[in-house]
Scaffold this motif. Structure first.
Motif, short mmCIF file in Angstrom:
data_model
loop_
_atom_site.label_atom_id
_atom_site.label_comp_id
_atom_site.label_asym_id
_atom_site.label_seq_id
_atom_site.Cartn_x
_atom_site.Cartn_y
_atom_site.Cartn_z
N LEU A 25 -16.67 -79.21 59.16
CA LEU A 25 -17.32 -79.78 60.32
C LEU A 25 -18.78 -79.98 59.94
O LEU A 25 -19.49 -79.02 59.62
CB LEU A 25 -17.18 -78.81 61.50
CG LEU A 25 -17.45 -79.33 62.91
CD1 LEU A 25 -16.53 -80.48 63.24
CD2 LEU A 25 -17.27 -78.19 63.92
N LEU A 26 -19.24 -81.21 59.94
CA LEU A 26 -20.59 -81.53 59.45
C LEU A 26 -21.63 -81.33 60.55
O LEU A 26 -21.59 -81.99 61.58
CB LEU A 26 -20.63 -82.97 58.95
CG LEU A 26 -21.99 -83.46 58.43
CD1 LEU A 26 -22.43 -82.66 57.22
CD2 LEU A 26 -21.93 -84.95 58.10
N TYR A 27 -22.56 -80.41 60.28
CA TYR A 27 -23.65 -80.17 61.23
C TYR A 27 -24.95 -80.65 60.60
O TYR A 27 -25.41 -80.12 59.58
CB TYR A 27 -23.75 -78.68 61.58
CG TYR A 27 -24.89 -78.39 62.54
CD1 TYR A 27 -24.80 -78.83 63.86
CD2 TYR A 27 -26.04 -77.74 62.13
CE1 TYR A 27 -25.85 -78.60 64.75
CE2 TYR A 27 -27.08 -77.51 63.00
CZ TYR A 27 -26.98 -77.94 64.31
OH TYR A 27 -28.02 -77.73 65.19
N LEU A 28 -25.57 -81.67 61.22
CA LEU A 28 -26.76 -82.29 60.65
C LEU A 28 -28.07 -81.69 61.14
O LEU A 28 -29.11 -81.88 60.51
CB LEU A 28 -26.75 -83.80 60.96
CG LEU A 28 -25.63 -84.60 60.31
CD1 LEU A 28 -25.62 -86.02 60.87
CD2 LEU A 28 -25.76 -84.62 58.81
N LEU A 59 -15.42 -84.74 55.63
CA LEU A 59 -16.46 -84.40 56.60
C LEU A 59 -16.02 -84.83 58.00
O LEU A 59 -15.85 -86.01 58.28
CB LEU A 59 -17.78 -85.08 56.23
CG LEU A 59 -18.33 -84.73 54.84
CD1 LEU A 59 -19.58 -85.55 54.54
CD2 LEU A 59 -18.63 -83.23 54.73
N MET A 60 -15.86 -83.86 58.89
CA MET A 60 -15.47 -84.13 60.26
C MET A 60 -16.71 -84.17 61.14
O MET A 60 -17.63 -83.37 60.98
CB MET A 60 -14.51 -83.04 60.75
CG MET A 60 -13.34 -82.77 59.80
SD MET A 60 -12.33 -84.24 59.49
CE MET A 60 -11.62 -84.52 61.12
N GLU A 61 -16.74 -85.10 62.09
CA GLU A 61 -17.91 -85.26 62.94
C GLU A 61 -17.99 -84.14 63.99
O GLU A 61 -16.98 -83.64 64.47
CB GLU A 61 -17.88 -86.62 63.64
CG GLU A 61 -17.87 -87.81 62.68
CD GLU A 61 -19.07 -87.84 61.76
OE1 GLU A 61 -20.16 -87.42 62.18
OE2 GLU A 61 -18.92 -88.28 60.60
N PHE A 62 -19.22 -83.78 64.34
CA PHE A 62 -19.49 -82.69 65.30
C PHE A 62 -20.50 -83.22 66.32
O PHE A 62 -21.63 -82.78 66.38
CB PHE A 62 -20.04 -81.49 64.54
CG PHE A 62 -20.14 -80.21 65.33
CD1 PHE A 62 -19.45 -80.04 66.53
CD2 PHE A 62 -20.92 -79.17 64.87
CE1 PHE A 62 -19.55 -78.86 67.25
CE2 PHE A 62 -21.02 -77.98 65.59
CZ PHE A 62 -20.33 -77.83 66.77
N ARG A 63 -20.07 -84.18 67.13
CA ARG A 63 -20.98 -84.92 68.00
C ARG A 63 -21.47 -84.11 69.21
O ARG A 63 -22.48 -84.44 69.81
CB ARG A 63 -20.31 -86.21 68.47
CG ARG A 63 -19.90 -87.11 67.32
CD ARG A 63 -19.54 -88.51 67.77
NE ARG A 63 -19.02 -89.32 66.69
CZ ARG A 63 -19.75 -89.89 65.74
NH1 ARG A 63 -21.05 -89.74 65.75
NH2 ARG A 63 -19.18 -90.62 64.79
N GLU A 64 -20.74 -83.05 69.57
CA GLU A 64 -21.14 -82.28 70.75
C GLU A 64 -22.20 -81.23 70.43
O GLU A 64 -22.69 -80.53 71.32
CB GLU A 64 -19.92 -81.62 71.39
CG GLU A 64 -19.20 -80.59 70.53
CD GLU A 64 -18.09 -81.18 69.69
OE1 GLU A 64 -17.03 -80.54 69.59
OE2 GLU A 64 -18.28 -82.27 69.13
N ALA A 65 -22.60 -81.13 69.18
CA ALA A 65 -23.60 -80.13 68.78
C ALA A 65 -25.00 -80.56 69.16
O ALA A 65 -25.27 -81.74 69.41
CB ALA A 65 -23.51 -79.88 67.28
N GLN A 66 -25.92 -79.59 69.18
CA GLN A 66 -27.32 -79.87 69.49
C GLN A 66 -28.19 -79.09 68.49
O GLN A 66 -27.71 -78.62 67.49
CB GLN A 66 -27.64 -79.49 70.94
CG GLN A 66 -27.94 -78.02 71.21
CD GLN A 66 -26.80 -77.06 70.97
OE1 GLN A 66 -25.65 -77.36 71.29
NE2 GLN A 66 -27.08 -75.89 70.40
#
Length: 292
Positions: free
Chosen positions: A4-7, A33-40
């Motif tokens: 899970l990719l955390y940018l 790489l899986m998207e993690f769009r709900e992260a902040q």
């Protein structure tokens, strides 16, 4: 493997080259790489103002990632430290964990399963492996002396597991050497780049960076390689202002992300790795490698 990719905040807003090169290189080495769009935000920037707010933000990311059942890949040293420390607190302080669980319930988020927090260097060295990286290379770093710059957040604090050996990190060096380059130690190798004091004293910050750049340049290194967006920014884009403010004289030196360097060895074009965004003289390295 899947991650899970955390940018984080700094990479998608300022250090685009890191994301570009990571998204190109890691999948080519077998890392999906899986998207993690709900992260902040990981909370690190406000930790000094409110430890509770930091821990809530970090716990929220850990809870969301845990529910996905995948390792959490953090490209940023600061994000990695923030999330690892939060996980350590939640593991060792059950009363604090209960408090965070209660707060997260208001969002409908369950803090149950903890993800494995990984750093770029760990995934490349421990999961992909040096041998696989070497086999994927079509270009050698022979003739290049490369300074590995880890950054302080990879080695400190030390009371919970770090991505590299905090006393003697060698993972980047072993990757560089496998690709044909040479490495070596230099004074204050594990010291701060200055980024963490930038908001308090810009002059002090760039003087710290100038000291590092001068030392590395005078020791005959052809290139600095890092996997920290803050270290990269201080060393890559602030060389001229560092000379001006510090009064130090040194030869400008190219700076790249580890993912950019590996990508060049794998045969990717400079533009595919975001090298047009680097502000240091990376053309010198491209010329030595015969890259047009």
């Amino acid at each position: 493997m899947r991650c899970l990719l955390y940018l984080g905040c700094h990479i998608p807003t300022k250090q685009y080259a890191y994301e570009i090169s990571a998204r190109k290189v890691l999948p080519a080495l077998g890392v999906e790489l899986m998207e993690f769009r709900e992260a902040q935000c990981c909370g690190l920037p406000i930790k000094q103002a409110s430890v509770e707010a930091w821990l809530y933000m970090a716990s929220r990311i850990l809870a969301l990632a845990g529910s996905r059942g995948l390792p959490l890949l953090t490209l940023c040293n600061g994000c990695n430290t923030s999330l690892r420390e939060a996980a350590h607190v939640l593991k060792t302080r059950p009363e604090i964990k209960e408090k965070m669980k209660e707060a997260l319930r208001e969002e409908g988020i369950a803090l149950e399963r903890m993800p494995k927090v990984r750093h770029t260097i760990e995934v490349l060295y421990d999961d992909v492996g040096v041998e696989r990286i070497k086999q994927a290379a079509t270009r050698s770093l022979k003739g290049l002396k490369v300074a590995a710059y880890y950054g302080c957040h990879l080695v400190r604090p030390r009371h919970y597991p770090r991505p590299v050996d905090p006393e003697n990190p060698v993972k980047m060096e072993e990757i560089i050497e496998a690709l044909g380059g040479s490495t070596g130690d230099y004074p204050d190798k594990l010291g701060c780049c200055g980024a963490m004091v930038l908001s308090f004293s810009a002059e002090t910050a760039v003087k710290i960076a100038a000291s590092k750049l001068k030392t590395i340049s005078e020791m005959g290194f052809d290139l600095i390689v890092t996997s920290c967006p803050y270290c990269f920014e201080m060393l890559d884009s602030k060389q001229e202002v560092a000379k001006s403010i510090s009064g130090e004289e040194f030869e400008s030196i190219p700076v790249m992300y580890l993912t950019q360097l590996i990508g060049l060895c794998m045969g990717f074009k400079p533009e595919e790795l975001g090298l047009y965004l680097n502000m240091s003289p990376v053309d010198e390295v491209l010329e030595k490698l015969g890259v047009s």
